[in-house]
Motif scaffolding. Structure first.
Motif, mmCIF file in Angstrom:
data_model
loop_
_atom_site.group_PDB
_atom_site.id
_atom_site.type_symbol
_atom_site.label_atom_id
_atom_site.label_comp_id
_atom_site.label_asym_id
_atom_site.label_seq_id
_atom_site.Cartn_x
_atom_site.Cartn_y
_atom_site.Cartn_z
ATOM 1 N N LYS A 105 -6.333 2.134 4.535
ATOM 2 C CA LYS A 105 -7.184 2.582 5.994
ATOM 3 C C LYS A 105 -7.954 1.280 6.382
ATOM 4 O O LYS A 105 -8.294 1.050 7.611
ATOM 5 C CB LYS A 105 -7.551 3.943 5.701
ATOM 6 C CG LYS A 105 -8.439 4.283 6.971
ATOM 7 C CD LYS A 105 -8.808 5.779 6.990
ATOM 8 C CE LYS A 105 -9.875 6.194 7.974
ATOM 9 N NZ LYS A 105 -10.682 7.298 7.398
ATOM 10 N N HIS A 106 -8.662 0.938 5.506
ATOM 11 C CA HIS A 106 -9.850 0.051 5.501
ATOM 12 C C HIS A 106 -9.461 -1.304 5.329
ATOM 13 O O HIS A 106 -10.362 -2.554 5.409
ATOM 14 C CB HIS A 106 -10.985 0.350 4.818
ATOM 15 C CG HIS A 106 -11.919 1.569 5.318
ATOM 16 N ND1 HIS A 106 -12.442 1.905 6.306
ATOM 17 C CD2 HIS A 106 -11.556 2.977 4.565
ATOM 18 C CE1 HIS A 106 -12.939 3.011 6.446
ATOM 19 N NE2 HIS A 106 -12.459 3.667 5.374
ATOM 20 N N GLU A 107 -7.967 -1.623 4.937
ATOM 21 C CA GLU A 107 -7.445 -2.849 4.653
ATOM 22 C C GLU A 107 -8.213 -3.624 3.665
ATOM 23 O O GLU A 107 -8.664 -4.979 3.398
ATOM 24 C CB GLU A 107 -7.394 -4.047 5.744
ATOM 25 C CG GLU A 107 -6.447 -3.385 6.750
ATOM 26 C CD GLU A 107 -6.063 -4.097 8.051
ATOM 27 O OE1 GLU A 107 -6.873 -5.112 8.176
ATOM 28 O OE2 GLU A 107 -5.171 -3.631 8.999
ATOM 29 N N TYR A 157 0.892 -1.256 -0.007
ATOM 30 C CA TYR A 157 0.027 0.134 0.134
ATOM 31 C C TYR A 157 0.857 1.105 -0.007
ATOM 32 O O TYR A 157 0.505 1.957 -0.815
ATOM 33 C CB TYR A 157 -0.979 0.091 1.180
ATOM 34 C CG TYR A 157 -1.806 -1.075 1.382
ATOM 35 C CD1 TYR A 157 -3.039 -0.961 0.421
ATOM 36 C CD2 TYR A 157 -1.920 -2.111 2.419
ATOM 37 C CE1 TYR A 157 -3.972 -1.887 0.557
ATOM 38 C CE2 TYR A 157 -3.079 -2.668 2.541
ATOM 39 C CZ TYR A 157 -4.149 -2.943 1.453
ATOM 40 O OH TYR A 157 -5.012 -3.684 1.635
ATOM 41 N N GLU A 170 -5.147 5.092 -0.402
ATOM 42 C CA GLU A 170 -5.411 5.672 1.057
ATOM 43 C C GLU A 170 -6.397 5.025 1.602
ATOM 44 O O GLU A 170 -6.274 4.478 2.949
ATOM 45 C CB GLU A 170 -5.493 7.193 0.775
ATOM 46 C CG GLU A 170 -4.852 8.370 1.506
ATOM 47 C CD GLU A 170 -5.114 9.608 1.240
ATOM 48 O OE1 GLU A 170 -4.184 10.414 0.998
ATOM 49 O OE2 GLU A 170 -6.529 10.007 1.283
ATOM 50 N N MET A 171 -7.616 5.016 1.101
ATOM 51 C CA MET A 171 -8.579 4.324 1.456
ATOM 52 C C MET A 171 -8.750 2.870 1.614
ATOM 53 O O MET A 171 -8.928 2.312 2.604
ATOM 54 C CB MET A 171 -9.971 4.875 0.805
ATOM 55 C CG MET A 171 -11.066 4.325 1.334
ATOM 56 S SD MET A 171 -12.597 4.988 0.413
ATOM 57 C CE MET A 171 -12.403 6.575 0.633
#
Ligand code: ADP
Ligand code: ASP
Ligand code: MG
Length: 406
Positions: free
Chosen positions: A221-223, A197, A217-218
């Protein structure tokens, strides 16, 4: 059985024939027993045309109406794909951004998703219905339509995948994965099986448009398990994963370029404390993002030249902003140049190896390419060079780091 979000970019839905092919791909996943949600872009070229229509009326447009216009490309493809899926006997429907709803802030033209109320979508998916969501669009708190910035359908897809807790988010595009460099420029670029990532985030933010930066990014953050793959074949693509999933870390995993850069130089700026703050303050107030900065050593100890980069779209505004403050800032001249490109080398290996930057500087020197500005982060080195050397620099660096395909 898995829950999958499939996203198809503009070139994957460029005409009816391609939309039919996409429908076959979606049907394949449904027939394999998976629950499927789909996100689509506008047909390639359509968003550019819509932006041009707006510009033709006024370049100083109302961003809320801009969003009403440019969000329509995705609405068309979502309806067309739903029809193509129905033709194949699937229970399919489109569901627009405001219908889900995909809630965003009110930064029209570059809105951020704040929440997706996906309960109904999950219910439909569990019943075997295929929901086709137009990417790129959302709805502001006051109910008006928003868009997420160019390339934003990637972010719509990842956000939907996070909201429905999908096992996988497949980003279908016109290349078969994430490559060591843009395969359209570097013929010897290699497809990566996996990328972290962090590396993907850096690569996207410095020009690899294969994924929108915010989508990475998202996903981080949320895997969200993210895969970039081709809509033209069935071969596996590139998985974007956490660092722990990479067995053998390459020193450098990618080389990118960004042509959307402009260089600004202020000559004879006073060499005393507080000057940088005085210069960059007005730019920040004007919402102009300054990227690379270099201050030359002053020959006489009194004045110096200061060079920095901004996005090409902000160049004129930056120049005007600084000119307006000339008496306060006390520079001699302001020069600006758009014939520049930022070339970056990215790799997690940089955290533990020395000499990565040096290799970049030597490889460019060997080709006689002059470096104008340098900036670094923990896993990235960027240089600003003359635009005409873009291809030469990318290929030379790709070779120097041993990335060329055999
Ligand atoms: P889509 O319409 O599917 O969203 P994009 O044009 O936004 O597709 O992104 C895909 C393009 O990204 C590719 O055609 C390729 O030219 C470009 N690209 C730039 N850097 C890379 C990279 N490192 N790996 C793969 N593609 C890249
Ligand atoms: N259609 C939009 C664009 O061209 C969004 C996207 O394709 O991701 O920017
Ligand atoms: Mg894209």
């Amino acid at each position: 059985m898995a829950r999958i979000v499939m996203k198809f970019g503009g070139t994957s839905v460029v005409n009816i024939e391609r939309i039919e092919a996409v429908a076959d791909k979606v049907k394949g996943e449904v027939d394999a027993g998976n629950q499927v949600g789909v996100v689509v872009s506008a047909m390639a070229g359509v968003t550019n045309q819509l932006v041009a229509y707006v510009d033709e009326i006024s370049t100083l447009y109302d961003a809320r109406e801009y969003d009403v216009v440019v969000s329509t490309g995705e609405q068309v493809t979502s309806g067309l794909l739903a029809l193509a899926l129905q033709k194949r006997g699937l229970d399919a429907r489109s569901c627009l951004g405001w219908q889900i709803p995909v809630e965003t802030d009110d930064a029209h033209g570059k809105a951020r998703i704040t929440a997706i109320r996906a309960d109904r979508v999950v219910e439909w998916m569990e019943k075997g219905k295929v929901v086709v969501v137009p990417g790129f669009q959302g709805v502001a708190p006051d109910g008006r339509v928003t868009t997420l910035g160019r390339g934003g359908s990637d972010t719509s897809a990842v956000a939907l995948a996070a909201a429905v807790e999908a096992d996988l988010c497949d980003i279908y595009t016109d290349v078969s994965g994430v490559y060591t460099s843009d395969p359209r420029i570097v013929a010897k670029a290699r497809k990566l099986d996996k990328i972290t990532y962090e590396e993907m985030l850096e690569m996207a933010s410095v020009g690899a448009k294969v994924l929108q930066t915010r989508s990475v990014e998202m996903a981080m953050k949320h895997e969200v398990r993210l895969q970039v793959r081709s809509s033209y074949s069935d071969e596996p693509g590139t998985l974007v994963v956490g660092e722990d999933e990479i067995v053998e870390q390459e020193l450098v995993s990618g080389i990118t370029c960004s042509r959307d850069e402009a260089k600004i130089t202020l000559t004879c700026v006073a060499d005393r404390p507080g000057v940088a703050a005085t210069i960059f303050g007005p730019l920040a107030d004007a919402a102009i993002n300054v990227d690379m900065i270099v201050q030359n050593v002053s020959a006489d100890g009194k004045s110096t030249d200061l060079t920095f980069t901004v996005a090409e779209a902000d160049r004129e505004k930056a120049v005007q902003t600084l000119k307006a403050e000339k008496s306060e800032l006390g520079f001699l001249e302001i020069l600006s140049d758009s014939d520049v490109v930022k070339v970056s080398v990215i790799g997690m290996g940089m955290r533990s190896h020395v000499g990565v930057a040096q290799k970049m500087f030597s490889a460019l020197a060997d080709k006689g390419i002059n470096i104008q500005v340098i900036s670094t982060s923990e896993i990235k080195v960027s240089v600003l060079i003359e635009e005409e050397y873009t291809e030469l620099a990318l290929r030379a660096l790709h070779h120097a780091y041993g990335l060329d395909a055999k």
